[in-house]
Design a protein around this motif. Structure first.
Motif, PDB file in Angstrom:
ATOM      1  N   ALA A  46      -4.052  -2.935 -11.321  1.00  0.00           N
ATOM      2  CA  ALA A  46      -4.163  -1.808 -10.393  1.00  0.00           C
ATOM      3  C   ALA A  46      -2.997  -1.780  -9.410  1.00  0.00           C
ATOM      4  CB  ALA A  46      -5.482  -1.887  -9.637  1.00  0.00           C
ATOM      5  N   THR A  47      -2.431  -2.944  -9.126  1.00  0.00           N
ATOM      6  CA  THR A  47      -1.361  -3.016  -8.128  1.00  0.00           C
ATOM      7  C   THR A  47      -0.104  -3.599  -8.768  1.00  0.00           C
ATOM      8  OG1 THR A  47      -2.023  -5.221  -7.397  1.00  0.00           O
ATOM      9  CG2 THR A  47      -3.064  -3.359  -6.279  1.00  0.00           C
ATOM     10  N   PHE A  48       0.912  -3.963  -7.966  1.00  0.00           N
ATOM     11  CA  PHE A  48       2.159  -4.460  -8.545  1.00  0.00           C
ATOM     12  C   PHE A  48       2.020  -5.853  -9.141  1.00  0.00           C
ATOM     13  CE2 PHE A  48       4.065  -1.516  -5.259  1.00  0.00           C
ATOM     14  CZ  PHE A  48       4.306  -0.521  -6.191  1.00  0.00           C
ATOM     15  N   ALA A 105       9.591   1.380   7.675  1.00  0.00           N
ATOM     16  CA  ALA A 105      10.680   1.133   6.726  1.00  0.00           C
ATOM     17  C   ALA A 105      10.182   1.022   5.283  1.00  0.00           C
ATOM     18  CB  ALA A 105      11.433  -0.142   7.105  1.00  0.00           C
ATOM     19  N   ALA A 106       8.885   0.779   5.103  1.00  0.00           N
ATOM     20  CA  ALA A 106       8.330   0.681   3.746  1.00  0.00           C
ATOM     21  C   ALA A 106       8.531   1.988   2.970  1.00  0.00           C
ATOM     22  CB  ALA A 106       6.851   0.322   3.798  1.00  0.00           C
ATOM     23  N   PHE A 107       8.583   3.127   3.656  1.00  0.00           N
ATOM     24  CA  PHE A 107       8.828   4.402   2.963  1.00  0.00           C
ATOM     25  C   PHE A 107      10.259   4.435   2.417  1.00  0.00           C
ATOM     26  CE2 PHE A 107       5.256   5.553   5.741  1.00  0.00           C
ATOM     27  CZ  PHE A 107       4.420   6.183   4.837  1.00  0.00           C
ATOM     28  N   SER A 122       0.834  -1.206   0.000  1.00  0.00           N
ATOM     29  CA  SER A 122       0.000   0.000   0.000  1.00  0.00           C
ATOM     30  C   SER A 122       0.869   1.255   0.000  1.00  0.00           C
ATOM     31  CB  SER A 122      -0.924   0.017   1.222  1.00  0.00           C
ATOM     32  OG  SER A 122      -1.939  -0.956   1.083  1.00  0.00           O
ATOM     33  N   ILE A 123       1.915   1.250   0.823  1.00  0.00           N
ATOM     34  CA  ILE A 123       2.791   2.424   0.917  1.00  0.00           C
ATOM     35  C   ILE A 123       3.617   2.578  -0.363  1.00  0.00           C
ATOM     36  CG2 ILE A 123       4.827   3.334   2.144  1.00  0.00           C
ATOM     37  CD1 ILE A 123       3.497   2.154   4.738  1.00  0.00           C
ATOM     38  N   LEU A 124       4.142   1.475  -0.870  1.00  0.00           N
ATOM     39  CA  LEU A 124       4.908   1.535  -2.128  1.00  0.00           C
ATOM     40  C   LEU A 124       4.033   2.092  -3.250  1.00  0.00           C
ATOM     41  CD1 LEU A 124       6.822  -1.906  -2.179  1.00  0.00           C
ATOM     42  CD2 LEU A 124       7.802   0.332  -1.689  1.00  0.00           C
TER      43      LEU A 124
END
Ligand SMILES: *Cc1c(COP(=O)(O)O)cnc(C)c1O
Length: 508
Positions: free
Chosen positions: A348-350, A202-204, A171-173
């Motif tokens: 929509a996502t990775f 840490a995801a940021f 979600s953050i990525l």
């Protein structure tokens, strides 16, 4: 690898022997280092035995078996692993990890998974049910997080929308990639920067590395909340987004989202609330009358929120929701390939293919728990938090960092907190070791609200403090790595060790 932001849960549980080896290595003169390097392989073998406890007692398969193994035999083996591993989290010895864990709830989610195990939302024509589930998961989450009161009801392009992802990190990525592409398109920003509290997940940093977005860390104040005036000074014409946590993973503290998002709004940049941890607690806590600072879409400057259904949404592991203010912004997340010989392709996502069963289980969790269930769960968790905070505050050698609700970080000015953590590990507790500053946290889940669990934690913690006080000379197992991590050369060595450690996890 940036040691500062390596997932705390990972470093918190890394092998203490590896850590003390690193400590010795750093202090050593070259000749001793060479000796230590020789010892290293032996050490890695020891670690391997700990990380791979089944390699001696169970068959290791390095290739596909020639002839298929009986299904019953496979199930039997898995039952054995389950029996060996289940008690620790089920009896409430783990910080975070399993957020619900109720037997009937698990059985229900398993039934839902079984019904949907073949579904792949990439084929929305074959499984329209999954797109129904995902649309509704997003809508239910958005509504819980202030979408109806976001002052955007008229225009669809301004309404709160989102997608289901595989977890908080995704979600953050996704959100950071979205801001990067939005800023490039709308503002021509080619050297994007994000501003994130040092206590942010840490995801940021992962997003920063993966997507080449420069990250600036906002320091926190004495209450572990992001310093707004420091954040203001970090903004420049390359800033694409500011983020804040509700609450933060390390200390469980909600950042001043109102002021930070106001700042972002003033400057026409994005603002992301990371409510991965608190998204399914804070709305209910507010209704229960707790003093919850604003953090959701009721704040006009908040342009996206991540909220983890697989934490306090009580879904099975593997789902999270990323929400945006307006479909215009969401469009920057989507992938489209119009020239591919494989046809018109989009996602929509990775991921491409995705497990529809996990979305089904998530939808089923939201429906079956219901508002009353979430409220009741939140009440129990916060009451357990109150009990544990009170007990920690009564231990004069310990202090709590800031004023958290249910993710409680504590340290000590008189004792080595990592030795206390080691002692707790000896009593079966799996706590999270944090650093900068040195502390340990317990993330309270429904597992800790069971009768006697909080009391056991408090008793064990008191014994731990007494023990460490009475045995001041002993070397701390975990202690060195955190101090070490502060120095530059150590960072790269510890980074190398972590790489080796991850390699071991994949070894057969
Ligand atoms: C857990 C967590 C994340 C990341 O979630 P994963 O599901 O582990 O990828 C992000 N932010 C916060 C505050 C979290 O607690």
């Amino acid at each position: 690898m940036d040691i500062q932001k390596i997932s705390d849960s990972f470093i918190g549980r890394i092998n203490p022997r590896l850590v003390s080896w690193a400590f010795k290595y750093l202090k050593a003169v070259p000749a001793v280092r060479r000796k230590l390097e020789k010892e290293f392989e032996g050490l890695m073998k020891d670690i391997e035995r700990q990380v791979k406890p089944y390699s001696k007692t169970f068959t290791t398969y390095t290739g596909i078996p020639e002839k298929g193994i009986e299904r019953d035999d496979i199930l039997k083996q898995m039952e054995e692993f389950k029996a060996l591993e289940e008690a620790r989290w089920k009896d409430g010895f783990a910080s975070g990890a399993v957020y619900n864990g109720d037997e009937k709830h698990i059985r229900f989610l398993n039934q839902v998974y079984a019904l949907n195990s073949q579904a792949n939302p990439l084929h929305s024509d074959i499984w329209p049910s999954i797109s129904k589930y995902e649309g509704e998961i997003v809508s239910m989450t958005a509504k819980m997080l202030g979408a109806g009161k976001a002052g955007a009801s008229g225009k669809p392009e301004k309404q709160i929308c989102g997608v289901v992802s595989s977890g908080g990190t995704e979600s953050i990525l996704l959100a950071m990639k979205t801001y990067r592409d939005w800023a490039r398109d709308k503002k021509g920003i080619t050297h994007p920067e994000m501003i994130v509290p040092v206590s942010g997940h840490a995801a940021f940093d992962k997003a920063s590395q993966y997507f080449k977005i420069k990250i600036k860390h906002i320091p926190v104040d004495e209450n572990y909340r992001a310093d707004v005036s420091a954040a203001r000074k970090m903004i420049n014409r390359n800033t694409i987004v500011i983020a804040g946590s509700a609450p933060s993973f390390p200390h469980g503290i909600v950042d001043p989202i109102d002021e930070l998002s106001g700042l972002a709004r003033e400057r026409g940049i994005g603002f992301h609330t990371d409510a991965c941890l608190g998204g399914f607690i804070l709305p209910w806590a507010e209704r229960l009358g707790y003093d919850i600072p604003p953090f959701d879409f009721r704040l006009p400057g908040v342009t996206s929120i991540s909220a983890d259904t697989h934490k306090y949404g009580y879904a099975a592991k593997g789902t999270s929701v990323i929400l945006y203010r307006g479909s215009d912004l969401r469009h920057y997340q989507y992938f489209k390939a119009t020239d591919w010989p494989g046809g018109l392709y989009f996602s929509a996502t990775f991921a491409g293919s995705r497990p529809g069963a996990l979305s089904a289980a998530c939808w089923a969790a939201l429906l079956s728990v219901g508002q009353k269930g979430y409220m009741e769960a939140t009440r129990k968790i916060l009451e357990t938090g109150t009990k544990i905070k009170k007990a920690i505050r009564e231990i004069s050698d310990l202090f709590i960092l800031g004023d958290p609700l249910w993710v409680i970080a504590f340290g000590s000015k008189t004792l080595d907190i990592y030795r206390i953590m080691d002692y707790m590990a000896g009593r079966n507790w799996s706590l999270n070791g944090l650093h900068k500053p040195s502390c340990v946290h317990l993330c309270i889940t429904l597992r800790h609200t069971q009768p006697g669990v909080a009391e056991r934690f408090i008793d064990d913690l008191r014994s731990a403090v007494t023990f460490v006080k009475e045995h001041p000379g002993e070397k701390g197992g975990m202690a060195p790595v955190y101090g070490l991590a502060a120095t530059i050369p150590v960072r790269s060595i510890v980074g190398d060790l972590l790489e080796r450690y991850i390699d071991v996890l994949y070894k057969v």
